[in-house]
Motif scaffolding. Structure first.
Motif, short mmCIF file in Angstrom:
data_model
loop_
_atom_site.label_atom_id
_atom_site.label_comp_id
_atom_site.label_asym_id
_atom_site.label_seq_id
_atom_site.Cartn_x
_atom_site.Cartn_y
_atom_site.Cartn_z
N GLU A 123 0.59 -1.05 -0.03
CA GLU A 123 -0.06 -0.13 -0.10
C GLU A 123 0.69 1.23 0.14
O GLU A 123 0.45 2.59 -0.19
N ILE A 124 2.02 0.89 0.25
CA ILE A 124 2.97 2.22 1.26
C ILE A 124 3.13 2.86 -0.79
O ILE A 124 3.07 4.12 -1.29
N LEU A 125 3.73 1.69 -1.04
CA LEU A 125 4.64 1.63 -2.30
C LEU A 125 3.63 1.97 -3.78
O LEU A 125 3.91 2.93 -4.42
N GLU A 126 2.41 1.80 -3.61
CA GLU A 126 0.80 2.47 -4.73
C GLU A 126 1.21 3.78 -4.05
O GLU A 126 1.03 4.41 -5.59
N ASN A 127 0.72 4.33 -3.10
CA ASN A 127 0.75 5.68 -2.63
C ASN A 127 1.18 6.35 -2.98
O ASN A 127 1.95 7.17 -3.65
N ILE A 128 2.78 5.88 -2.81
CA ILE A 128 4.23 6.62 -3.49
C ILE A 128 4.23 6.61 -4.91
O ILE A 128 4.99 7.97 -5.66
N LYS A 129 3.68 5.93 -5.45
CA LYS A 129 3.72 5.72 -7.32
C LYS A 129 2.88 7.14 -7.26
O LYS A 129 3.39 7.90 -8.40
N LEU A 130 1.11 6.76 -6.74
CA LEU A 130 0.69 7.63 -7.31
C LEU A 130 1.12 9.53 -6.86
O LEU A 130 0.64 9.92 -8.12
N LEU A 131 1.82 9.42 -5.76
CA LEU A 131 1.83 11.33 -5.63
C LEU A 131 2.99 11.17 -6.43
O LEU A 131 2.88 12.85 -6.69
N ILE A 132 4.22 10.35 -7.03
CA ILE A 132 5.27 11.43 -7.21
C ILE A 132 4.78 11.02 -9.20
O ILE A 132 5.45 12.43 -10.29
N ASN A 133 3.38 10.12 -9.46
CA ASN A 133 3.13 10.46 -10.89
C ASN A 133 2.26 11.16 -11.98
O ASN A 133 2.00 10.97 -12.59
N ASP A 134 1.30 11.27 -10.61
CA ASP A 134 -0.38 11.89 -10.63
C ASP A 134 0.21 13.26 -10.93
O ASP A 134 0.51 14.49 -10.40
N GLU A 135 -0.09 13.82 -12.17
CA GLU A 135 0.13 15.20 -12.98
C GLU A 135 -1.46 15.97 -11.85
O GLU A 135 -0.70 17.25 -11.79
N LYS A 136 -2.30 15.77 -11.69
CA LYS A 136 -2.90 15.99 -10.81
C LYS A 136 -2.44 16.89 -9.17
O LYS A 136 -2.79 17.87 -8.79
N TYR A 137 -1.46 15.49 -8.20
CA TYR A 137 -1.10 16.80 -7.72
C TYR A 137 -0.38 16.85 -8.31
O TYR A 137 -0.08 18.30 -6.93
N ARG A 138 0.63 16.65 -8.77
CA ARG A 138 1.99 18.51 -9.29
C ARG A 138 1.20 19.13 -9.81
O ARG A 138 1.75 20.68 -8.82
#
Length: 376
Positions: free
Chosen positions: A332-347
């Motif tokens: 779950e931690i890795l899944e959220n790490i990838k989401l926050l790094i790659n999702d343009e919406k967060y950036r």
């Protein structure tokens, strides 16, 4: 002008934001003095400021990572530390400040007002009584006493400074509860951080990079180890983990090649600027730093710590990161790490918060407020 800044030494978040104010005031030509104690005083002196030793005000009591606020308040009264008000009055008489700033140090507030000095109070939480709700009659009574005490402090203050973004963006908004007349005094300064993005030189780190500051000691050790395990599942993401001085990195076994563990760093801003994600508890100051640098967060707030839990909820609700708890799996931690790094919406959202922090310029806003107060 001469300004006295009193700092609550329980947690270095208070110290770091007061140092940022002090630096701004000194750069503008003002004479700045600090009232502090313990490691907080040492840190202030290392930054080159004048620091006077003051009595510690709060005794923190708890175990297994949970703060027992009831026992903390009782222990504080038993130690008689509030008698230190006499020392505060003498310090103010000797230093003769024009304005006093008090970051959650209540004797400083009382001492200033007893000498008819203008005083601004810095807080990022005003609903401490929430901690006692649903915990029995004795706790309800104590909650009411705490609320009355806080209300009294807010009444004394000329301004109540919230070191956060203005509403509706304030991260600490779930922790703020004021009476109508106090709201008229509230001043949202913007983030107060030790270094700005522009004046920080990024550390040379392999990207993408995750900075983890949860520490590997005590009750936080399980989540610390899970982050290491998550790192081993994808070696394309690099990590710097701060273990804390009490943890021997060798006790953690063989580490993945993409993980570096440091016990402590004097200046975490170069690491933050070079990182794509921060994993941290729910402390308000760390959140202000990450948002000001445009870095998304995974927050792991301490259990039964209402303030951190509320901060973490806002970070997730506002699309600035993800809230997780100690039961989270490495997957779950890795899944959220990838989401926050790659999702343009967060950036995009974090870019907006970074630009807003620059526009607000929290230290300058506080300086202008102080100068306006002294010139009345």
């Amino acid at each position: 002008m001469r300004i006295m800044i009193f700092v609550c030494g329980e947690g270095l978040g208070h110290t770091s934001r007061c140092i940022s104010i002090g630096r701004e005031l000194v750069c503008a030509g003002h004479d700045v003095h600090f009232g502090a104690y313990g490691y907080s005083k040492e840190l202030i002196e290392r930054k080159g400021f004048k620091a006077h030793k003051v009595p510690s005000e709060i005794t923190l009591v708890g175990k297994a990572g949970s703060l027992n606020l009831k026992k903390s308040i009782l222990a504080t009264f038993k130690r008689g530390q509030f008698l230190g008000l006499i020392k505060i009055r003498k310090l103010l008489k000797r230093t003769r400040p024009d304005v006093v700033i008090s970051d959650s140090y209540f004797m400083g507030m009382i001492g200033a007002k007893s000498r008819s000095l203008p005083c601004h109070m810095i807080v990022n939480q005003s609903n401490m009584e929430e901690f006692f709700k649903g915990k029995g009659v004795s706790n309800m009574i104590l909650a009411e006493l705490v609320k009355k005490f806080y209300t009294g402090m807010f009444n004394l203050a000329d301004k109540v400074i919230i070191p956060d973004y203005p509403l509706p963006h304030a991260v600490c908004r779930k922790n703020l509860e004021f009476k109508k007349k106090t709201w008229k005094k509230v001043f949202f300064s913007g983030p107060l951080i030790g270094k700005t993005f522009e004046e920080t030189t990024a550390k040379e780190l392999k990207r993408p990079h995750v900075l983890c500051t949860v520490g590997g000691f005590g009750y936080r050790e399980p989540i610390f180890r899970k982050v290491i395990e998550a790192a081993g599942m994808d070696n394309s993401i690099n990590y710097t983990l701060l273990s804390g001085p009490s943890v021997d990195p060798e006790s953690l076994g063989t580490l993945p090649e993409n993980v570096i563990i440091l016990k402590f760093i004097n200046d975490q801003f170069p690491y933050m600027k070079a990182s794509d994600l921060v994993i941290a508890p729910g402390g308000h100051s760390t959140m202000m730093e990450a948002l000001s640098f445009g870095v998304p967060m995974i927050t792991v707030p301490d259990k039964k710590h209402n303030e951190q839990q509320n901060n973490a909820l806002v970070i997730e609700d506002d699309g600035l990161g993800k809230k997780m708890d100690y039961s989270a799996s490495p997957e779950e931690i890795l899944e959220n790490i990838k989401l926050l790094i790659n999702d343009e919406k967060y950036r995009n959202k974090l870019s907006e918060m970074k630009e807003l922090a620059v526009e607000l310029n929290g230290p300058r806003a506080v300086r202008l407020l102080v100068e306006e107060t002294a010139n009345r």
